[in-house]
Design a protein around this motif. Structure first.
Motif, PDB file in Angstrom:
ATOM      1  N   VAL A 101       0.912  -1.242   0.084  1.00 48.05           N
ATOM      2  CA  VAL A 101      -0.087   0.114   0.016  1.00 48.05           C
ATOM      3  C   VAL A 101       0.957   1.216   0.138  1.00 48.05           C
ATOM      4  N   ASP A 102       0.495   2.167  -1.122  1.00 52.13           N
ATOM      5  CA  ASP A 102       1.413   3.412  -0.874  1.00 52.13           C
ATOM      6  C   ASP A 102       0.816   4.594   0.063  1.00 52.13           C
ATOM      7  N   LEU A 103       1.265   5.708   0.128  1.00 50.65           N
ATOM      8  CA  LEU A 103       1.006   6.733   0.883  1.00 50.65           C
ATOM      9  C   LEU A 103      -0.475   7.135   0.702  1.00 50.65           C
ATOM     10  N   GLN A 104      -1.155   7.103  -0.564  1.00 53.52           N
ATOM     11  CA  GLN A 104      -2.408   7.295  -0.704  1.00 53.52           C
ATOM     12  C   GLN A 104      -3.527   6.401  -0.469  1.00 53.52           C
ATOM     13  N   GLY A 105      -2.824   5.023  -0.349  1.00 55.86           N
ATOM     14  CA  GLY A 105      -3.677   3.991   0.077  1.00 55.86           C
ATOM     15  C   GLY A 105      -3.796   2.989  -1.158  1.00 55.86           C
TER      16      GLY A 105
ATOM     17  N   ASN B 276      -1.000 -13.972   0.532  1.00 51.51           N
ATOM     18  CA  ASN B 276      -0.338 -12.701   1.186  1.00 51.51           C
ATOM     19  C   ASN B 276      -1.597 -11.803   1.600  1.00 51.51           C
ATOM     20  N   ALA B 277      -1.610 -10.786   2.217  1.00 49.74           N
ATOM     21  CA  ALA B 277      -2.795  -9.694   2.722  1.00 49.74           C
ATOM     22  C   ALA B 277      -2.041  -8.408   3.038  1.00 49.74           C
ATOM     23  N   VAL B 278      -2.779  -7.526   2.923  1.00 51.93           N
ATOM     24  CA  VAL B 278      -2.509  -6.000   3.262  1.00 51.93           C
ATOM     25  C   VAL B 278      -3.853  -5.229   3.223  1.00 51.93           C
ATOM     26  N   PHE B 279      -3.602  -4.153   4.487  1.00 49.82           N
ATOM     27  CA  PHE B 279      -4.925  -3.275   4.445  1.00 49.82           C
ATOM     28  C   PHE B 279      -4.347  -2.080   3.441  1.00 49.82           C
ATOM     29  N   ALA B 280      -5.399  -1.601   2.781  1.00 52.38           N
ATOM     30  CA  ALA B 280      -5.366  -0.707   1.583  1.00 52.38           C
ATOM     31  C   ALA B 280      -6.550   0.187   1.758  1.00 52.38           C
TER      32      ALA B 280
ATOM     33  N   LEU C 163      -7.248   2.691   4.956  1.00 55.21           N
ATOM     34  CA  LEU C 163      -6.603   1.304   5.228  1.00 55.21           C
ATOM     35  C   LEU C 163      -7.373   0.574   5.759  1.00 55.21           C
ATOM     36  N   ASP C 164      -8.761   0.515   5.577  1.00 53.78           N
ATOM     37  CA  ASP C 164      -9.755  -0.390   6.318  1.00 53.78           C
ATOM     38  C   ASP C 164     -10.100  -1.493   5.500  1.00 53.78           C
ATOM     39  N   THR C 165      -9.501  -1.655   4.323  1.00 52.73           N
ATOM     40  CA  THR C 165     -10.094  -2.438   3.354  1.00 52.73           C
ATOM     41  C   THR C 165      -8.864  -3.640   3.328  1.00 52.73           C
ATOM     42  N   LEU C 166      -9.282  -4.914   3.561  1.00 49.92           N
ATOM     43  CA  LEU C 166      -8.311  -5.949   3.592  1.00 49.92           C
ATOM     44  C   LEU C 166      -8.178  -6.535   2.239  1.00 49.92           C
TER      45      LEU C 166
ATOM     46  N   ALA D  60     -11.114  -3.498  11.338  1.00 47.13           N
ATOM     47  CA  ALA D  60      -9.629  -3.342  11.736  1.00 47.13           C
ATOM     48  C   ALA D  60      -9.025  -2.252  10.467  1.00 47.13           C
ATOM     49  N   GLN D  61      -7.699  -1.588  10.991  1.00 50.12           N
ATOM     50  CA  GLN D  61      -7.306  -0.728  10.099  1.00 50.12           C
ATOM     51  C   GLN D  61      -5.864  -1.203  10.283  1.00 50.12           C
TER      52      GLN D  61
END
Lengths: 297, 305
Positions: free
Chosen positions: A50-54, A259-263, A267-270, A285-286
């Motif tokens: 995830v980048d700075l903008q999400g 793999n997984a990341v919040f974006a 940042l509340d979408t998995l 979660a965030q």
């Protein structure tokens, strides 16, 4: 009287809460929100970042490209020839760091997708970049973990895991967690001031598929409550900061969950990468980005 | 462990409201659930000699990198010529505190004085913490790993590190039936695990609202107990109908399963099931009775050598 009441309240609260905060599935998942497919048509998706903008970036390891999801929600190519780049993460300098295993190097991509070499002659799978720009990466084939200092010097800081794969730092960056795919554990290490690792411990115990001794633990992500999420064959398993398994989120399809990341903006979408497809779901979660978290948080 | 911070800010108002309701319920219904009181054996009595409590720190190799406080209680009646019985407590800082639910030093003073339990040295151990390398980083809390994991590691920690260390200063028994271990919540299942794994070293267990649930796999004990040749363990379990029901399991059901399995397998056990919650109130009020029962097979006045 009021003092007595306050005392009573303190006693009630203090005596009924022996265990730390519970972190159940219902504290993460939203009723009615399931997995939605975001993109498909790949061979082996990995490295969600995830980048700075999400915005979400991910890699197609065997397709040898790096993709991102554009403003219209469609996947577009970010790097056309990634030489089998696997793990990805954005660093505090805004660059996208990657494990370019096809060229046996660690690289950093700028906004135009141009790469600079950070380290050479190393095998790698996944990486994290710290707030100060140091890097830890796993080298599964050689059963070791590497450290690259902010000055660019690399050295091995742990040996002996069966197949070190995904890795993440706690938000404060004092603890590194590494998945060993060949066991049922994630290992915790204390991060020393010089980057070395101490006090290795099988802190998190994974649930295993019936009849198996290997979890297949792959990539990981972490949220603002300190929960660690790890992609396994059984699903996305998550743990509280005391290392207790709190839940297993089902896989979106019966295929390798990598793999997984919040974006997303908040940042509340998995997001998860699962073989040929990428999926997402809104959650309670965030996520966190290490460079957003100031020391002491 | 300490959640007093929850009462801060807006939560304090809500908690005050709850307290009013609880107080109202107590006054209108007579005895409320979880209303357990301490008896005279848990109060300081005149003319009963007081033992000493000393605090120390330990850095472990078995739980590599962990640091912790522990306390050693030595009764006035201790005679270095005679091996003293031993009782270990998890979450030791809470059990040794003379103002909290258990206040073990006071109870030990009273019962040892009345010869209702043998001369026993208490070892009260806090769970370990791996301190951070830099002060602005968080420690790695090791309580759940140490207490909830069904493995011999915590027993090893006691037998390789703590008992030898305390044994440098005091004459401690080596007889397993003279060694007891006690804990609350995760510390309770930890006490059971120590005796289950090393019955040649520990044979007395006291569990308060024990976490025989699936925090780290400890829910398997009832079935293990039923199908494993009986081990020489004497065990006292306490739980209540108001105990936890959460993602890890249901504490009241888990403790009833334990008691049922212990009965099935013919163990020397006692189960006290009240109406308390996940706290030390019922266990604290029962502590003198539970200690009398647990130690009743060891002479309170061993024959002089």
């Amino acid at each position: 009287m009021s003092r007595f009441l306050v005392m009573t309240v303190l006693l009630l609260v203090g005596s009924t809460c022996l265990s730390a905060q519970e972190m159940a599935l219902r504290d993460v998942l939203i009723d009615g929100e399931g997995w939605q497919m975001v993109a498909q048509g790949f061979t082996f998706t990995e490295g969600p970042a995830v980048d700075l903008q999400g915005n979400l970036y991910f890699t197609d390891v065997f397709g040898s490209k790096i993709h991102r999801i554009n403003a219209q929600g469609k996947a577009e190519v970010f790097v056309d020839q990634s030489f089998g780049t696997n793990g990805l993460i954005f660093g505090p300098d805004g660059r996208l760091y990657g494990c370019q295993n096809g060229k046996k190097r660690i690289v950093a991509y700028d906004a135009a997708g141009e790469s600079k070499t950070i380290a050479e002659d190393v095998q790698s799978n996944d990486l994290v970049v710290t707030r100060t720009g140091a890097i830890y990466f796993t080298d599964p084939e050689n059963h070791q973990i590497w450290y690259i200092s902010p000055q660019g010097e690399k050295r091995v800081v742990d040996r002996g895991l069966g197949y070190p794969n995904g890795l993440k730092l706690w938000a404060d960056q004092g603890t590194l967690v590494v998945a060993d795919m060949k066991t049922d554990h994630l290992f915790a290490f204390r991060v020393e001031a010089d980057g070395s690792l101490k006090f290795k411990q099988p802190y998190y115990t994974l649930r295993l598929p019936p009849g198996k001794t290997e979890s297949g633990a792959d990539g990981m992500t972490i949220d603002s409550a300190g929960r660690i999420y790890v992609a396994t064959q059984l699903g996305l398993q998550f743990f509280d900061p005391q290392g207790r398994l709190c839940g297993v989120i089902n896989k979106p399809q019966n295929a390798w969950l990598s793999n997984a990341v919040f974006a997303g903006k908040d940042l509340d979408t998995l997001y998860v990468t699962c073989m040929n497809k990428v999926y997402k779901r809104k959650v309670k979660a965030q996520g966190i980005r290490y460079f957003d978290v100031s020391p002491g948080k | 462990m300490n959640n007093l911070g929850l009462a801060a800010g807006g939560a304090r108002l809500r908690a005050l409201g709850t307290a009013f309701m609880v107080l109202a319920a107590m006054s209108s219904l007579g005895r409320a659930a979880d209303d357990y009181q301490l008896g005279p054996d848990s109060q300081r009595q005149a003319d009963v000699p007081e033992g000493t409590v000393t605090q120390a720190k330990w850095t472990s190799k078995v739980f590599d990198g962990t640091e912790r406080d522990y306390w050693v209680y030595v009764p006035k009646q201790y005679d270095k010529a005679k091996p003293a019985c031993v009782m270990v407590f998890q979450d030791g800082g809470s059990y040794v505190d003379k103002s909290k639910d258990f206040r073990v030093p006071i109870v030990f003073d009273n019962l040892i004085h009345k010869q209702q339990m043998p001369v026993t040295i208490g070892i009260f151990i806090n769970p370990g913490v791996i301190p951070p390398a830099k002060p602005e980083e968080k420690p790695r809390p090791n309580r759940s790993f140490e207490y909830d994991t069904p493995s011999p590691q915590y027993a090893d920690f006691l037998l390789k590190e703590i008992l030898p260390e305390v044994g440098k200063s005091y004459n401690l028994t080596k007889k397993p039936e003279e060694r007891a271990i006690c804990g609350i919540s995760s510390g309770g299942i930890c006490a059971w695990t120590v005796a289950w794994e090393r019955p040649e070293a520990f044979r007395k267990v006291l569990s308060h609202v024990g976490s025989f649930t699936n925090i780290r796999g400890g829910h398997v004990y009832p079935s293990l107990i039923r199908k494993t040749e009986r081990k020489p363990i004497r065990v006292f379990l306490q739980d209540g109908s108001g105990d936890l029901d959460n993602l890890h399991g249901n504490w009241p059901l888990a403790n009833q399963e334990m008691a049922s399995a212990l009965k099935f397998a013919g163990y020397d056990y006692r189960f006290e099931y009240g109406d308390g919650g996940h706290n030390g109130k019922h266990g604290g009020s029962l502590l003198p009775d539970s200690l009398r029962w647990l130690w009743s097979d060891v002479p309170a006045t061993p024959a002089a050598k």
